[in-house]
Structure formats: C-alpha cells, structure tokens
Design an enzyme around this catalytic site. Sequence first.
Site, PDB file in Angstrom:
ATOM      1  N   GLY A 131     -14.240  16.067  18.575  1.00  0.00           N
ATOM      2  CA  GLY A 131     -14.263  17.054  17.429  1.00  0.00           C
ATOM      3  C   GLY A 131     -15.677  17.558  16.827  1.00  0.00           C
ATOM      4  N   GLY A 176     -16.910  20.427  16.880  1.00  0.00           N
ATOM      5  CA  GLY A 176     -17.097  21.668  16.064  1.00  0.00           C
ATOM      6  C   GLY A 176     -17.419  22.932  16.850  1.00  0.00           C
ATOM      7  CB  SER A 177     -16.876  24.157  20.161  1.00  0.00           C
ATOM      8  OG  SER A 177     -15.570  23.615  20.166  1.00  0.00           O
ATOM      9  CB  SER A 178     -13.776  26.611  16.275  1.00  0.00           C
ATOM     10  OG  SER A 178     -12.811  25.890  17.396  1.00  0.00           O
ATOM     11  CB  ALA A 212     -20.850  25.919  17.403  1.00  0.00           C
ATOM     12  CG  ASP A 223     -16.291  22.862  10.412  1.00  0.00           C
ATOM     13  OD1 ASP A 223     -16.638  23.362   9.377  1.00  0.00           O
ATOM     14  OD2 ASP A 223     -15.371  22.711  11.123  1.00  0.00           O
TER      15      ASP A 223
END
Length: 329
Positions: free
Chosen positions: A107, A109-111, A113, A154
Amino acid sequence: MKKIVVSAPGKLMLFGEHAVVYNRPCLVGAVNQRLFVEAEKISEKKIFISAPDLKISDFSVSLNDLNKEQPKEVKFVLETVKNFFQKYNIESGLKIKTESQISSEYGFGSSSAVTVCSIKALSGLFQIEMKEKEIFDLAYKTVLALQDVGSGFDIGAAIYGGVIYFLTGGKIIEPLKVKDIPLIVGYTGFKTSTSEIVKQVKAEMEKNPEYYENLYNQIAQIIEKAKAAMENSNWPEIGKLMSENQEILRKFKTPSKEYGVSSEIIEKLIDACQKAGAFGAKLSGAGVGDCIIALGEDKEKIEKAISQAGGRPVSVKIDYQGLKIEKIW
Ligand code: MEV
C-alpha cells in the site's frame, strides 16, 4: 509547451495511522518508488490513457463522457482531469501515459501519486500556476470523491517528499529536517483494504467514542515526541516511540479482539525485528496485513529476521524529493 513528464514518490506511514483520520497528526515518509505521468495536448476531443503497469494500452474516453463511471485502472486520472477542467474552465483532448515504480503489492500510495502527478502535469500544460497547497486541495477533493475515506496523508507525502508532520486534511503540512533514517520495511505477504478497516474502526468507535478518543490522544502525544526526536536524529528514542504507538494500535477493539488493528503475523514480524536488535517496530498503514516498519542499525540482521519469521523485506528508502517536473518539450 506541448508535452510534460512529472513524477511523485509513494509513501509509508511512520506514526499515527487511524488517529490521523480523527483530527490528530501523523508522521509520514515518502519512499523512493516513484510514479511518472506524461501528458500531451491533442486536438481530438478525447482523453487517451496508456498505463502499461496496469495493462491498459489503448483506453479512450470522449470529453463529454467524463462524468460517467470509469474503470478502476483509469478513474483517478480521469477524475483529476474532470476536476481540473472544471476548476479552471478548460476543455482539451489529452494523451496521458502513466508509469509506476510503486509496487501495487504494497500500500505505497500509487492512487495519490497518480493524482498529484496528473494535476501537476495539467498545470504545466495549461500554464496555470499552482502552489503546493492548491495541488494538495484539488488532489484531496479528487481522491475523497473516489474512495470516501482518508486523511490525505498519502497526498501530502507525494507532493512534499521526505518526512512530513501532517494534520488531517492537510490542515498542517510541515516538512521535517530528517536525514538517513535507518528504516527497515517488511511485508506480511498480503494486502488489506484500508477503507474496510477504517470503516470497522469507525463502527466500533461509534459504540465507544471516549475509549477511542483517549487512544488517539495518546497517539498524538507520541507523535509530538517522535517529531522532536526525528529532528534530533535520535533513532533509539524513535524506535521506542514506534513500539509505544504499536501498543496502542493493539488496544483497538476491532478487527481482532486479541490484536486490535494488528495481527498475529504483524506481531511475529515485530517480535523478530526486536529480537534482532531493532530500536522498535510497528505496523504501517491500516493494519492487519500489508507492511511493518522497524528502526535499527543492523539492517541485514533485521531483514534476515523478517524473512525467517515469514515476512519479506522490502528494499525502500525515504525519498527527499517530492512532486517534480522531469521533462518539458
Ligand atoms: C492507512 O494507510 C492510514 C489510515 O490512517 C487511513 C488514512 O489516514 O487515510 C488508517
């Protein structure tokens, strides 16, 4: 300007998960796995998206259909475009490509980013000056519209990089002067749904608000001490505070009666880190699975202990560079 590439780092929660949902601060670190967004204006009234990491190569949607429900792989980018166009009264076709070093396994935090990168790319393409806090606010609005829970920590990490002291919804975002944290990360072997756990904690909290307010206050006190210790690079003290934070997370009454938001595997990995000489360790994120973090000088020994206990060491460092423009044509 015709084309732009921007990048932003992923994140790791260092202190304060859950409490930060309820108006308490947290400490979050950006990690050196980055996400890249390339964006280009086109004349056709469509948005084309390619995201090789998500196996999306030829997605397209007409500008008139941006309000419709979108596939999960592209929804953060498209919600960002929609909100950006609305805010600045813009309409344009776009070609967008995303590329991620952020492992979808953890997890990290690609969303968030991809959301902050998309905003920065659009602000560059359409030459709209946006301060970091404006990017934060638009990204937070976008992410909240899609995932209904979240403190926004995030997004803060993706924009500012390094280690930040963050208060719910970005009411305070303070970059800390921290260097060379001897951070070790271990993966439990499975991912958990943050929103599920946050909802379970909320339901339990509604039954017993005082109990939880008290736990959150204790976490907030630990964070003030951890913040001071970070700025003095006092790793043994921060390790001790991590273990104290973990002890409170165990006192949650859900999802597990025995471990709170922790779990048997998390406890096993933490115990292994401590026996291998770590200054302290805790879960990172919503809990139950995903990752643990530890502080310690003998990284190799602690990583070996994580493997022997059934976890997997994850090789990441704090990334001191937040959101940035990589290239402009
Ligand atoms: C999840 O990584 C951290 C939580 O505090 C949720 C949030 O802050 O959005 C549990």
